[in-house]
Enzyme design. Sequence first.
Site, PDB file in Angstrom:
ATOM      1  N   ASP A   2     -58.406 -73.505  69.951  1.00  9.08           N
ATOM      2  CA  ASP A   2     -58.671 -74.637  69.069  1.00  9.08           C
ATOM      3  C   ASP A   2     -57.800 -74.615  67.816  1.00  9.08           C
ATOM      4  OD1 ASP A   2     -60.966 -75.961  70.380  1.00  9.08           O
ATOM      5  OD2 ASP A   2     -61.873 -73.991  70.127  1.00  9.08           O
ATOM      6  N   ASN A   4     -55.133 -76.997  67.168  1.00 12.95           N
ATOM      7  CA  ASN A   4     -53.798 -77.600  67.251  1.00 12.95           C
ATOM      8  C   ASN A   4     -53.677 -78.834  66.356  1.00 12.95           C
ATOM      9  OD1 ASN A   4     -53.221 -75.661  69.154  1.00 12.95           O
ATOM     10  ND2 ASN A   4     -53.238 -77.052  70.895  1.00 12.95           N
ATOM     11  N   HIS A  19     -49.823 -79.403  69.453  1.00 12.27           N
ATOM     12  CA  HIS A  19     -49.964 -79.001  70.856  1.00 12.27           C
ATOM     13  C   HIS A  19     -48.729 -78.221  71.327  1.00 12.27           C
ATOM     14  CE1 HIS A  19     -53.689 -81.047  71.227  1.00 12.27           C
ATOM     15  NE2 HIS A  19     -53.195 -82.271  71.167  1.00 12.27           N
ATOM     16  N   LEU A 113     -50.469 -59.933  86.183  1.00 14.07           N
ATOM     17  CA  LEU A 113     -51.502 -60.648  85.425  1.00 14.07           C
ATOM     18  C   LEU A 113     -51.828 -61.935  86.159  1.00 14.07           C
ATOM     19  CD1 LEU A 113     -53.139 -61.246  82.731  1.00 14.07           C
ATOM     20  CD2 LEU A 113     -51.074 -62.414  81.938  1.00 14.07           C
ATOM     21  N   ARG A 176     -68.968 -71.683  69.001  1.00 15.45           N
ATOM     22  CA  ARG A 176     -69.741 -72.089  70.169  1.00 15.45           C
ATOM     23  C   ARG A 176     -68.859 -71.984  71.419  1.00 15.45           C
ATOM     24  NH1 ARG A 176     -68.302 -76.430  67.109  1.00 15.45           N
ATOM     25  NH2 ARG A 176     -67.099 -78.072  68.141  1.00 15.45           N
TER      26      ARG A 176
END
Length: 229
Positions: A2, A4, A19, A113, A176
């Site tokens: 969060d 951007n 972004h 990965l 949250r």
Amino acid sequence: MDGNGRWARARGKPVMAGHRAGAEAVRRCVKAAIAAGVRYLTLYAFSSENWNRTAEEVSDLTSLLRFYLRHKVAELHEQNVRLDFIGDLSRFDAGLRAEIERARLLTARNTRLTMILALSYGARSDMLGAAKRLAAAVLRGEIEPEAMREEDFGAFLQTSSFPDPDLIVRTSGERRLSNFLLWESAYAELAFLDVMWPDFDESHFDALMADFARRERRFGKRLAPDGAL
């Protein structure tokens, strides 16, 4: 990931600039994860709720995703990174779905990965879909309701082939989960950072790993005096 938009507005730039900067933070995060020996990294890149943003921002986000899938997946492939996806991909256009499948196939055999992109993803939607598929299996007589276990439900989730997360990180001061991996995060450790996602770098990742290493994970069990479960 969060912050951007707030990062961009604080600098007098369009949201798209935030972004783009966030996409670069993803590259730093992947590099740090590889260096730390992390095996699975899930990035909440586009939520099911993001479709409610302005048409312009949705277009910008999907265009950026298309660009990185088309031009940056080769870099992940060279790093031996496997790319996979969860979410309702049917909402994207055919061209973007083709890019997603191409990236998945190109990197399918990589082992260093596994990076999972959550696109058009919502945990509640996934859980509802799992419940419907489980109910259908019961109706077909494949599963007895009385014998049903938590694992049976989990097997119908889109994340069934991945381990549950050990650590969930949210940036930009939010506190949250916002419909992210709700079933899978039952015993995950949580970390909330005030840093905006475009500013996230290797030092933040390393600090998170150090903090995680200091935590005692009990999984609902009481520790014995010697620290054993």
